[in-house]
Enzyme design. Structure first.
Site, PDB file in Angstrom:
ATOM      1  N   TYR A  32       3.065 -51.922   5.645  1.00  0.00           N
ATOM      2  CA  TYR A  32       4.178 -52.546   6.363  1.00  0.00           C
ATOM      3  C   TYR A  32       5.204 -51.453   6.688  1.00  0.00           C
ATOM      4  O   TYR A  32       6.367 -51.501   6.309  1.00  0.00           O
ATOM      5  CB  TYR A  32       4.799 -53.690   5.555  1.00  0.00           C
ATOM      6  N   GLU A  35      10.294 -46.491   9.547  1.00  0.00           N
ATOM      7  CA  GLU A  35      10.637 -45.089   9.796  1.00  0.00           C
ATOM      8  C   GLU A  35      10.754 -44.261   8.505  1.00  0.00           C
ATOM      9  O   GLU A  35      10.572 -43.049   8.536  1.00  0.00           O
ATOM     10  CB  GLU A  35      11.951 -44.989  10.589  1.00  0.00           C
ATOM     11  N   HIS A  37       8.781 -44.479   5.821  1.00  0.00           N
ATOM     12  CA  HIS A  37       7.419 -43.999   5.557  1.00  0.00           C
ATOM     13  C   HIS A  37       7.036 -42.894   6.550  1.00  0.00           C
ATOM     14  O   HIS A  37       6.461 -41.876   6.176  1.00  0.00           O
ATOM     15  CB  HIS A  37       6.409 -45.134   5.736  1.00  0.00           C
ATOM     16  N   GLY A 147       9.362 -40.635  -1.224  1.00  0.00           N
ATOM     17  CA  GLY A 147      10.718 -40.809  -0.710  1.00  0.00           C
ATOM     18  C   GLY A 147      11.738 -40.856  -1.828  1.00  0.00           C
ATOM     19  O   GLY A 147      11.457 -41.383  -2.907  1.00  0.00           O
ATOM     20  N   ARG A 187      10.857 -54.683   2.105  1.00  0.00           N
ATOM     21  CA  ARG A 187      11.401 -55.933   1.562  1.00  0.00           C
ATOM     22  C   ARG A 187      12.630 -56.434   2.326  1.00  0.00           C
ATOM     23  O   ARG A 187      13.029 -57.584   2.115  1.00  0.00           O
ATOM     24  CB  ARG A 187      11.746 -55.761   0.074  1.00  0.00           C
TER      25      ARG A 187
HETATM   26  P1  AMP Z   1       6.436 -48.193  -0.481  1.00  0.00           P
HETATM   27  O1  AMP Z   1       5.511 -48.531   0.649  1.00  0.00           O
HETATM   28  O2  AMP Z   1       7.680 -49.010  -0.505  1.00  0.00           O
HETATM   29  O3  AMP Z   1       5.724 -48.113  -1.803  1.00  0.00           O
HETATM   30  O4  AMP Z   1       6.949 -46.719  -0.190  1.00  0.00           O
HETATM   31  C1  AMP Z   1       6.050 -45.661   0.021  1.00  0.00           C
HETATM   32  C2  AMP Z   1       6.824 -44.365   0.034  1.00  0.00           C
HETATM   33  O5  AMP Z   1       7.815 -44.409   1.055  1.00  0.00           O
HETATM   34  C3  AMP Z   1       7.583 -44.107  -1.277  1.00  0.00           C
HETATM   35  O6  AMP Z   1       7.489 -42.724  -1.602  1.00  0.00           O
HETATM   36  C4  AMP Z   1       8.986 -44.506  -0.935  1.00  0.00           C
HETATM   37  O7  AMP Z   1       9.958 -43.822  -1.700  1.00  0.00           O
HETATM   38  C5  AMP Z   1       9.072 -44.085   0.503  1.00  0.00           C
HETATM   39  N1  AMP Z   1      10.137 -44.808   1.202  1.00  0.00           N
HETATM   40  C6  AMP Z   1      10.345 -46.147   1.233  1.00  0.00           C
HETATM   41  N2  AMP Z   1      11.464 -46.443   1.922  1.00  0.00           N
HETATM   42  C7  AMP Z   1      11.991 -45.273   2.327  1.00  0.00           C
HETATM   43  C8  AMP Z   1      13.153 -44.905   3.081  1.00  0.00           C
HETATM   44  N3  AMP Z   1      13.998 -45.810   3.555  1.00  0.00           N
HETATM   45  N4  AMP Z   1      13.360 -43.595   3.314  1.00  0.00           N
HETATM   46  C9  AMP Z   1      12.519 -42.650   2.839  1.00  0.00           C
HETATM   47  N5  AMP Z   1      11.404 -42.934   2.126  1.00  0.00           N
HETATM   48  C10 AMP Z   1      11.135 -44.217   1.874  1.00  0.00           C
END
Ligand code: AMP
Length: 278
Positions: A32, A35, A37, A147, A187
Site C-alpha cells: 500500500y 511517497e 516508501h 525509514g 494507516r
Molecule cells: P511499512 O510498509 O509501513 O512497514 O513501511 C516500510 C518502510 O517504509 C519502513 O522502513 C518505514 O519506516 C518506511 N516508511 C513508512 N512511512 C514512511 C514515511 N512517511 N517516510 C519515510 N519512510 C517511511
C-alpha cells in the site's frame, strides 16, 4: 521487473545475481505504497545493482486485537509504482511461504523490543526482527533501507545486524510528510476527515518542542506536557510521548543534540507514530 512469490524461486534468482558479483539492495515494506516508501526505493536504487522490494503484511508483528486483516492492500498499484522506480524484483510471499505450519523460530532484541511502541505492542518488534532476518537470509542484501518514521524499528534492526554479525549495511531515509506535516503512512487511510485534519497536530507539537529546545528548554517534563496539551486539544489519545537517546532509546534526563522525541497517539481507533530529532 520480476514478481516472485516463493522463497525457493527468490533464492534461485539471488544465487545467480550473487554469482555475477552484483550488489543487492532491499527495501522491506508491507505494501500500500506511498511517497515515503518510494523515497526509500530511490535511495536504494542509487546504491545497488539489483534492487529487491518485499511486499508482505507480516502477521507476526500484529497483536491479536490489531489490524492485520484490515491492513490496506493494493498489489496492482504497488507493482505499477515499483516498476516506475526501476525495481528489479518484487518479493511477494504468502503467509504460508514465510511461516509454514509448525513455525517455531523467533529472534528478538530483548528489552529494546519492550520500550516505546513495544510497551503497548509487546510482540511487535519480535515479529519485525524475525521477518526482517528471514528477508535478509533469502535476499542476502548488501544494503537494506528503512525509514526513520519507524525510528525504533531502525534502531532495533541495526542492533540485530551488529549483534548477529550480519553482512548488511542498514541505511535510513528521512520521514516523508504530507503538506500539513502529517507523516505519510498506509494507516492514514483509516482516519475520518476530521481525524485526518486533527492528526496534523502530531508534527506541530514535535516542532513546538524543537523550537522551545532551540530557545533553551532542556527539561523533558515540560516538553512532554506541552506536546500532550496540544495533542489532547485536538482529540488525540496519547499512547506515549518520550524523550530518549537516539542510539540506546534510554530516556534522557536533559534534552540535548541527539535526543529523539517520539510519540504515539490514537485518533479514533487509528494509532499513529511520529518523531523528531533534536
Ligand atoms: P511499512 O510498509 O509501513 O512497514 O513501511 C516500510 C518502510 O517504509 C519502513 O522502513 C518505514 O519506516 C518506511 N516508511 C513508512 N512511512 C514512511 C514515511 N512517511 N517516510 C519515510 N519512510 C517511511
Amino acid at each position: 521487473m520480476q514478481l516472485v512469490r516463493s522463497v525457493s524461486q527468490a533464492k534461485k534468482i539471488i544465487a545467480s545475481i550473487k554469482k555475477r558479483g552484483m550488489k543487492i539492495g532491499l527495501v522491506p515494506t508491507m505494501g500500500y505504497l506511498h511517497e515515503g516508501h518510494l523515497s526509500l526505493v530511490r535511495i536504494a536504487r542509487k546504491k545497488c545493482d539489483f534492487l529487491v522490494v518485499s511486499v508482505f503484511v507480516n502477521p507476526t508483528q500484529f497483536g491479536p486485537e490489531e489490524d492485520f486483516r484490515k491492513y490496506p492492500r493494493d498489489l496492482k498499484r504497488d507493482l505499477r509504482l515499483l516498476k516506475l522506480e526501476g525495481v528489479d524484483l518484487v518479493f511477494y510471499p504468502s503467509v504460508s511461504q514465510m511461516y509454514p505450519d509448525g513455525f517455531r523460530t523467533y529472534v528478538e532484541v530483548v528489552e529494546w523490543s519492550r520500550l516505546l511502541c513495544g510497551a503497548s505492542r509487546p510482540i511487535h518488534f519480535r515479529g519485525v526482527t524475525t521477518v526482517v532476518l528471514k528477508f535478509f537470509n533469502i535476499v542476502q542484501p548488501d544494503i537494506a533501507v528503512f525509514g526513520s518514521k519507524d525510528f525504533q524499528q531502525a534502531v532495533i534492526i541495526k542492533k540485530m545486524v551488529k549483534e548477529l554479525n550480519l553482512n548488511v549495511r542498514i541505511v535510513t531515509g528521512r520521514i516523508v510528510r504530507e503538506s500539513d506535516g502529517l507523516a505519510m503512512s498506509s494507516r492514514n487511510k483509516y482516519l475520518s476527515e476530521k481525524e485526518r485534519k486533527n492528526a496534523a497536530v502530531l508534527y506541530q507539537s514535535l516542532k513546538s518542542v524543537k523550537r522551545a529546545y532551540k530557545k533553551g528548554l532542556r527539561k523533558p517534563r515540560p516538553a512532554v506536557e506541552m506536546m500532550a496539551k496540544m495533542i489532547e486539544q485536538k482529540g488525540g489519545g496519547i499512547d506515549y510521548i518520550q524523550t530518549v537517546d537516539k542510539d540506546t532509546l534510554e530516556p534522557v534526563k536533559k534534552l540535548k543534540k541527539g535526543t529523539l522525541i517520539a510519540v504515539a497517539v490514537f485518533f479514533g481507533r487509528t494509532r499513529l507514530i511520529d518523531n523528531i530529532l533534536l
